[in-house]
Design a protein around this motif. Structure first.
Motif, short mmCIF file in Angstrom:
data_model
loop_
_atom_site.label_atom_id
_atom_site.label_comp_id
_atom_site.label_asym_id
_atom_site.label_seq_id
_atom_site.Cartn_x
_atom_site.Cartn_y
_atom_site.Cartn_z
N VAL A 71 0.84 -1.20 0.00
CA VAL A 71 0.00 0.00 0.00
C VAL A 71 0.87 1.24 0.00
CG1 VAL A 71 -1.69 1.31 1.33
CG2 VAL A 71 -1.89 -1.16 1.17
N ALA A 72 1.94 1.24 0.81
CA ALA A 72 2.82 2.40 0.88
C ALA A 72 3.47 2.66 -0.47
CB ALA A 72 3.88 2.19 1.95
N ALA A 73 3.87 1.59 -1.14
CA ALA A 73 4.49 1.77 -2.45
C ALA A 73 3.48 2.34 -3.44
CB ALA A 73 5.03 0.42 -2.95
N ARG A 74 2.26 1.83 -3.36
CA ARG A 74 1.20 2.32 -4.25
C ARG A 74 0.94 3.80 -4.00
NH1 ARG A 74 -3.47 -0.09 -6.64
NH2 ARG A 74 -3.39 0.90 -8.68
N ALA A 75 0.99 4.20 -2.73
CA ALA A 75 0.73 5.60 -2.39
C ALA A 75 1.97 6.45 -2.52
CB ALA A 75 0.19 5.68 -0.97
N ARG A 76 3.10 5.86 -2.93
CA ARG A 76 4.39 6.54 -3.06
C ARG A 76 4.77 7.27 -1.77
NH1 ARG A 76 2.13 9.02 -7.46
NH2 ARG A 76 1.65 7.49 -9.04
N ILE A 77 4.63 6.56 -0.66
CA ILE A 77 5.10 7.08 0.62
C ILE A 77 6.49 6.50 0.83
CG2 ILE A 77 4.71 7.14 3.10
CD1 ILE A 77 2.51 8.52 1.72
N PRO A 78 7.50 7.35 0.97
CA PRO A 78 8.86 6.80 1.15
C PRO A 78 8.99 6.04 2.47
CG PRO A 78 8.89 9.21 1.03
CD PRO A 78 7.46 8.80 0.96
N ALA A 79 9.81 5.00 2.46
CA ALA A 79 9.96 4.16 3.65
C ALA A 79 10.50 4.97 4.82
CB ALA A 79 10.89 2.99 3.34
N GLY A 80 11.40 5.93 4.53
CA GLY A 80 11.99 6.74 5.60
C GLY A 80 10.94 7.50 6.38
N PHE A 81 9.99 8.08 5.63
CA PHE A 81 8.91 8.85 6.25
C PHE A 81 8.10 7.96 7.19
CE2 PHE A 81 4.44 10.11 6.09
CZ PHE A 81 4.51 11.42 6.48
N LEU A 82 7.75 6.77 6.67
CA LEU A 82 6.94 5.83 7.45
C LEU A 82 7.68 5.43 8.73
CD1 LEU A 82 4.24 4.46 6.97
CD2 LEU A 82 5.45 2.53 6.01
N LEU A 83 8.97 5.11 8.57
CA LEU A 83 9.73 4.63 9.73
C LEU A 83 9.87 5.74 10.77
CD1 LEU A 83 12.43 2.46 7.97
CD2 LEU A 83 10.40 1.73 9.21
N ARG A 84 10.08 6.98 10.28
CA ARG A 84 10.24 8.08 11.23
C ARG A 84 8.96 8.27 12.04
NH1 ARG A 84 10.80 12.79 8.45
NH2 ARG A 84 11.61 11.56 6.74
N ARG A 85 7.82 8.15 11.36
CA ARG A 85 6.55 8.33 12.06
C ARG A 85 6.28 7.20 13.05
NH1 ARG A 85 2.22 10.75 10.41
NH2 ARG A 85 1.65 10.17 12.51
N LEU A 86 6.91 6.04 12.79
CA LEU A 86 6.68 4.91 13.70
C LEU A 86 7.31 5.13 15.07
CD1 LEU A 86 7.05 1.70 11.55
CD2 LEU A 86 5.01 2.67 12.53
N LEU A 87 8.16 6.16 15.18
CA LEU A 87 8.84 6.41 16.45
C LEU A 87 7.86 6.74 17.57
CD1 LEU A 87 11.98 8.44 15.39
CD2 LEU A 87 11.80 6.06 16.06
N VAL A 88 6.61 7.11 17.21
CA VAL A 88 5.60 7.40 18.24
C VAL A 88 5.51 6.25 19.22
CG1 VAL A 88 3.19 7.99 18.59
CG2 VAL A 88 4.30 8.62 16.47
N GLU A 89 5.79 5.06 18.70
CA GLU A 89 5.53 3.85 19.47
C GLU A 89 6.60 3.56 20.51
OE1 GLU A 89 4.28 -0.64 18.41
OE2 GLU A 89 5.82 0.38 17.30
N VAL A 90 7.70 4.29 20.47
CA VAL A 90 8.88 3.93 21.27
C VAL A 90 8.60 3.63 22.75
CG1 VAL A 90 11.04 4.87 22.17
CG2 VAL A 90 10.60 4.87 19.74
N PRO A 91 7.77 4.44 23.46
CA PRO A 91 7.56 4.13 24.88
C PRO A 91 7.08 2.71 25.12
CG PRO A 91 6.56 6.21 24.31
CD PRO A 91 7.08 5.65 23.05
N PHE A 92 6.21 2.21 24.24
CA PHE A 92 5.70 0.87 24.46
C PHE A 92 6.72 -0.20 24.08
CE2 PHE A 92 1.52 1.53 25.97
CZ PHE A 92 1.22 0.30 26.53
N VAL A 93 7.62 0.15 23.16
CA VAL A 93 8.68 -0.80 22.82
C VAL A 93 9.52 -1.07 24.05
CG1 VAL A 93 10.75 -1.12 21.46
CG2 VAL A 93 8.72 -0.14 20.40
#
Lengths: 356, 253
Positions: free
Chosen positions: B57-79
């Motif tokens: 889906v991300a590739a279809r929407a042309r969302i770069p992987a870096g952008f996605l990964l950076r936004r995933l940092l929200v999750e860090v406290p639970f990690v």
């Protein structure tokens, strides 16, 4: 602490979602009343609610980003449940926190979509209700001064944060997907959150004090404190004529809502509860496996011998039936107690109104 | 954990994913997450398949992987919480690199990490391909109470205004030589929070009056009613249905 997806199992998340939706629906009605009757714009409840609650939600959102340095480079931030409850009232408070959590979940990916109900219940409803109930009780007991309002907000905020942690532990005990023993979770969560609660309490108290000093009329929890308006007539202070009280806003038939609520509660307790508890309880399983049962005896609930112990009715063999029956009886008992309290309060209020 | 929200959430684009009506996307994301959450944790390969679906889906929407990964940092406290789990969960022990870890704890950590990350990634994709306003319209379309949607839209509209106000107060404090170093300075910060509340509330009153003077009666007319064709629904449903298929396979295998 936003709960992510996958931390609480699906049935419990669904039940929490239904409960949260109900809480938000009730708060929507309450918020109209709170925001509408606050000032001269009587009768504009519905209109005023949206912009005011929206701005208060934006405030809660912003104040969560305000960092308070603790010591040696660490810092914390306000959670804002107690603060919102005291400043704008419990209904608007629940509503604003719920909206903040919704936006954080959907837009900022902070907190899971399926865990939204759990998050709203734990961080919105439990925090606000605990804080406001305590605050209201203390304000009624203490002398009617500004100092007691700030003191009450301190205590309310102090208790509300560990209460949320305990509520989270409760949800976790019912539907947690991991096997960390509930006792450990409870100690860790409540322990950490008591510390957080102290910070929250100090900051909430100072903030409420700051608002009280400038615009006491804006503090919902301190409405009783405003001195009556006086006019100076010929050098004498005279009480101004009180404004005519607004006509009571007709709210739709509460009966329908009440019946719907009771039916939902009964259905949840009677049928859904079976699915919630059908999968072997993580704690009980671990306890049995590891033989910590013996130690757990010390924790055994004082009512373990009651006929409803362990959410089943004694003497009824079918597990599904017994669990469901216990749920229904529980709902009935809660309802009876709640209605009794409500009736007593209403009668007392009516008596007070007559005597005036 | 409200920190770290400063990113730009929405990435402008014209991909097929961007073009889907918002309510179909919300339903798809929610369906996907529900399926992920109800997958048994032992089906490790299923989670890899889910990740592949999201990547598609991300590739279809042309969302770069870096952008996605950076936004995933929200999750860090639970990690951090998940990483603790192998050490505190009682149960069968195993030794990895000379450290004794519990097996149920490892499974629990894996469960939370995998499901949490997939859920976060799905929400990030949703927010990255849908404008904020469109998301709210979609929520309204999905029968969220209009008043709630209005409150949320006011919050989003004025969130940046209020945050900027807070930043200006912080600049004003610092330009007068104030630096918050510890508990002793909480009083000053709390007074700022109080001032911020008063300003926000009064702004709300002004906004309300301005709206009333322009004919506001409690509802905001929906100008662009979003509708979805059957084909669009089918496109959006591709993600949760594929996930459901994987989930069913994971349960049987």
């Amino acid at each position: 602490m936003h709960v992510p997806d996958g931390f609480i199992n699906a049935p419990v998340s669904a039940v929490a979602g239904v409960v949260a939706a109900g809480a938000v629906a009730v708060s929507l009605r309450g918020a109209r009343r709170e925001l509408g009757g606050a000032s001269r714009a009587e009768g504009h409840g519905g209109e005023r609610a949206a912009p005011l609650a929206g701005l208060v939600a934006a405030f809660v959102f912003a104040v969560q980003m305000l960092n308070f340095p603790v010591a040696a480079g660490t810092s914390g931030h306000l959670l804002g449940g107690a603060l919102a409850a005291i400043l704008v009232g419990p209904w608007t408070g629940v509503l604003c926190i719920a909206v903040v959590l919704l936006v954080q979940g959907v837009l900022f990916a902070d907190g899971g979509l399926t865990a939204l109900g759990v998050n709203i219940n734990v961080m919105g409803v439990v925090t606000v209700v605990t804080a406001y109930a305590l605050f209201r009780g203390l304000v009624l007991v203490l002398p009617r001064t500004r100092r007691s309002v700030t003191l009450a907000s301190f205590v309310a905020a102090l208790v509300s944060v560990p209460a949320a942690a305990a509520a989270f532990t409760l949800v976790y005990a019912v539907g947690g997907t991991t096997d960390v023993p509930v006792g450990k979770v409870l100690t860790a969560m409540v322990g950490v959150h008591v510390l957080i609660g102290i910070g929250e309490a100090v900051i909430t108290m100072l903030t409420v004090g700051a608002v009280l000093a400038v615009r006491p009329d804006l503090v919902y929890g301190a409405r009783g404190l405003t001195a009556p308006l006086k006019l100076r007539v010929d050098g004498e202070l005279v009480d101004a004529a009180p404004a005519a009280p607004a006509a009571p806003v007709s709210t739709g038939s509460p009966k329908k809502l009440w019946i719907g609520g009771v039916v939902t509660a009964l259905v949840l307790a009677g049928f859904v509860s079976f699915y919630a508890s059908a999968s072997p309880d993580g704690l009980e399983k671990v306890a049995a496996d590891q033989g910590i049962d013996a130690k757990a005896d010390a924790y055994e609930h004082a009512t373990a011998d009651s006929p409803l112990a362990d959410y089943g009715v004694r003497g009824i063999a079918a597990e599904r039936l017994s669990g469901g029956l216990a749920g229904v009886i529980g709902v009935g008992a809660t309802l009876a107690v709640g209605t009794g309290v409500f009736l007593v309060v209403r009668r007392r209020r009516a008596a007070a109104a007559e005597s005036v | 954990m409200g920190a770290g929200h400063a990113h730009k959430l929405y990435r402008h684009g014209h991909s097929p994913v961007h073009g889907l009506p918002p309510h179909t996307k919300i339903v798809a994301a929610l369906g996907f997450v529900v399926v992920v959450v109800s997958t048994p944790r032992e089906a490790v390969w299923a989670f890899a398949a889910y990740a592949a679906l999201l990547a598609a889906v991300a590739a279809r929407a042309r969302i770069p992987a870096g952008f996605l990964l950076r936004r995933l940092l929200v999750e860090v406290p639970f990690v951090a919480f998940a990483l603790l789990m192998p050490f505190v969960v009682p149960g069968e022990q195993t030794r990895v690199l000379g450290i004794s870890l519990s097996v149920p704890g490892l499974w629990g950590a894996w469960n939370v990490l995998a499901k949490g990350t997939l859920g976060t990634a799905a929400s990030v994709l949703l927010a990255a391909t849908t404008e904020l306003r469109a998301l709210l319209l979609g929520l309204q379309r999905l029968k969220l109470p209009p008043l709630l949607v209005q409150i949320a839209s006011f919050m989003i509209r004025y969130g940046d205004v209020v945050t900027d106000e807070m930043r200006r107060m912080s600049v004003a404090r610092r330009s007068r030589g104030f630096e918050a170093r510890g508990v002793r300075h909480w009083g000053v910060l709390a007074k700022s929070a109080g001032a911020l509340f008063i300003r926000s509330y009064e702004r709300g009153e002004r906004v309300h009056l301005a709206m009333v003077s322009r004919g506001y009666t409690g509802t905001i007319p929906v100008l662009d009613e979003v509708t979805a064709t059957r084909a669009q629904w089918a496109h959006a449903a591709a993600l949760p249905l594929a996930a459901l298929l994987i989930c069913l396979l994971g349960r049987t295998l």
